[in-house]
Design a protein around this motif. Structure first.
Motif: not given
Length: 236
Positions: A168-188, A206-209
Motif C-alpha cells: 500500500i505505501s507504494t501502491l502504483a509501483s507494479t501496476r500495468v496497463t494495456t496502452r502506454i498512455e494509460d499509465l498516466a491517465y489512470c493516475l489523473m 507521463f511527462l505531461r502528467l
C-alpha cells in the motif's frame, strides 16, 4: 453520466445534481465485453460479457440500488470527446458511488483461505492493473466478488491482506496497463488533475502528467521517475 437501470438494463443519462445513488463495477476487460452500441442494438445477450452485466445488476438490486455504472457499456468509446470526459471524471465517479463491486474473474472460490500466499485471491490480476488502483482507493465501500459472484470480503474487512497484496505505501509501483498512455491517465484522478487524451504519444503522456502535477506544487521529486527499455516504468 450514463447509468444502467438495474431492473430493466436500460440506459439513462443524468447530469450533476440529478445523478441518483448508484453502485459501480470494477473489473478487468476481457474478450466479448458488451459496448454501449451492442447493448442498445440488442446484441448484448449473445456476447460473453453480458452475464457480468446481468450479475452486477442483480447484486445491485439485492443491495437496494436502482442504478449501476459499468464502464464497458455506460461510455460511448467511439466518441473521443465522451471518452476524454469519462477518463477525466472517472475518479470522482468511483468516489461518489454508494458501493464498488470488485469482480475478480480469476478467483473461483470465495470460501478459500485467502490469507495463504498461494491463494488465487492474492494472485488475482485485478491487483496488478493500472485502472483498478483508483477503483480501490476512491470508493468508501469496496466489496470483492469471486467469478460466481459470491462475496469474498470488503476493503474494510480485508484491509490488512489488501495492504499486503498491494504494498500500500507504494501502491502504483507494479501496476500495468494495456496502452502506454494509460499509465498516466489512470493516475489523473489520484492527483486531481485533468488533461486531454492523446493516444499515440507514448511515454510523453507521463511527462505531461508530471508537468500538470508540478504546476500545483513546488516538489521537484515528482520528476524522480525512470523509464527503462521495457514498456512499463520502474515506478508508476
Amino acid at each position: 453520466m450514463r447509468l444502467l437501470k438495474t431492473d430493466t438494463l436500460e440506459l439513462h443519462g443524468y447530469f450533476d445534481d440529478q445523478i441518483p445513488p448508484y453502485a459501480i463495477l470494477s473489473h478487468r476487460w476481457e474478450d466479448g465485453e458488451v459496448t454501449l452500441q451492442k447493448l442498445q442494438s440488442g446484441e448484448g445477450p449473445q456476447m460473453p460479457g453480458y452475464q457480468k452485466i446481468v450479475n452486477c445488476c442483480a447484486q445491485a438490486v439485492t443491495d437496494g440500488w436502482d442504478y449501476v455504472w459499468i464502464d464497458t457499456c455506460c461510455i460511448d468509446n467511439t466518441s473521443s470527446a465522451e471518452l476524454s470526459e469519462a477518463i477525466n471524471s472517472m475518479y470522482r465517479w468511483y468516489q461518489k458511488s454508494q458501493v464498488c463491486y470488485a469482480y475478480l474473474v480469476d478467483v473461483p472460490d470465495a470460501t478459500t483461505d485467502h490469507s495463504r500466499p498461494e491463494s488465487l485471491f492474492q494472485q488475482s490480476k485485478w491487483f496488478t492493473r493500472g485502472w483498478t488502483l483508483q477503483e480501490l482507493l476512491a470508493p468508501t465501500f469496496v466489496e470483492f466478488y469471486d467469478q460466481n459472484w459470491n462475496e469474498i470480503g470488503t476493503k474494510s474487512s480485508m484491509r490488512t491482506l489488501v495492504q499486503k497484496i498491494t504494498n500500500i505505501s507504494t501502491l502504483a509501483s507494479t501496476r500495468v496497463t494495456t496502452r502506454i498512455e494509460d499509465l498516466a491517465y489512470c493516475l489523473m484522478g489520484l492527483f486531481d488533475v485533468n488533461m486531454p487524451l492523446l493516444y499515440g504519444e507514448g511515454h510523453n503522456t507521463f511527462l505531461r502528467l508530471q508537468l500538470e502535477i508540478w504546476s500545483r506544487t513546488n516538489d521537484e521529486s515528482i520528476f524522480a521517475w525512470e523509464f527503462g527499455n521495457k514498456p512499463s516504468p520502474k515506478r508508476t
